[in-house]
Design a protein around this motif. Sequence first.
Motif, mmCIF file in Angstrom:
data_model
loop_
_atom_site.group_PDB
_atom_site.id
_atom_site.type_symbol
_atom_site.label_atom_id
_atom_site.label_comp_id
_atom_site.label_asym_id
_atom_site.label_seq_id
_atom_site.Cartn_x
_atom_site.Cartn_y
_atom_site.Cartn_z
ATOM 1 N N ILE A 43 104.195 30.689 56.976
ATOM 2 C CA ILE A 43 104.832 29.679 57.816
ATOM 3 C C ILE A 43 106.227 30.213 58.110
ATOM 4 O O ILE A 43 107.021 30.375 57.182
ATOM 5 N N ASN A 47 109.564 26.660 60.985
ATOM 6 C CA ASN A 47 108.421 25.737 61.024
ATOM 7 C C ASN A 47 108.082 25.178 59.646
ATOM 8 O O ASN A 47 106.999 24.626 59.451
ATOM 9 N N LEU A 49 108.726 22.614 57.994
ATOM 10 C CA LEU A 49 108.395 21.195 57.840
ATOM 11 C C LEU A 49 106.893 20.947 57.924
ATOM 12 O O LEU A 49 106.407 19.939 57.418
ATOM 13 N N LYS A 50 106.145 21.884 58.503
ATOM 14 C CA LYS A 50 104.685 21.776 58.540
ATOM 15 C C LYS A 50 104.079 21.889 57.143
ATOM 16 O O LYS A 50 102.941 21.500 56.924
ATOM 17 N N SER A 52 104.655 20.156 54.579
ATOM 18 C CA SER A 52 104.340 18.855 53.988
ATOM 19 C C SER A 52 102.938 18.372 54.357
ATOM 20 O O SER A 52 102.388 17.512 53.683
ATOM 21 N N GLU A 53 102.335 18.973 55.389
ATOM 22 C CA GLU A 53 100.973 18.609 55.787
ATOM 23 C C GLU A 53 99.927 19.187 54.840
ATOM 24 O O GLU A 53 98.820 18.672 54.758
ATOM 25 N N THR A 54 100.272 20.269 54.125
ATOM 26 C CA THR A 54 99.280 20.955 53.300
ATOM 27 C C THR A 54 99.617 21.020 51.820
ATOM 28 O O THR A 54 98.731 21.216 51.005
ATOM 29 N N TYR A 78 113.595 21.963 54.329
ATOM 30 C CA TYR A 78 112.468 21.224 53.762
ATOM 31 C C TYR A 78 112.982 20.155 52.800
ATOM 32 O O TYR A 78 113.289 20.412 51.659
#
Length: 90
Positions: A43, A47, A49-50, A52-54, A78
Amino acid sequence: MKLPLLIVTMFSILSLSAGDVLVIDVRTQGEWDSGHLENAQHIEWQNILKLSETASKDQEIYLYCRSGNRSGKACLLYTSDAADDLLCVD
């Protein structure tokens, strides 16, 4: 909640067993393509902050780049409580 920023050595991250932690390479796609740690995910730092989706809440997260600059920026960006520990590899 702001997460703690901890600096660890590359030796520490290389000694981790897969599955215990989430290792994120925050370098560019070209750098990733030229080589990366086994079991790492990619990542780019801007980017992050993406993540937190995983990421699972109980998982330690290690961020690394070439010099520590981008992983440090990513750690600061983050600020979710998606993980108990976020570790920046210097």
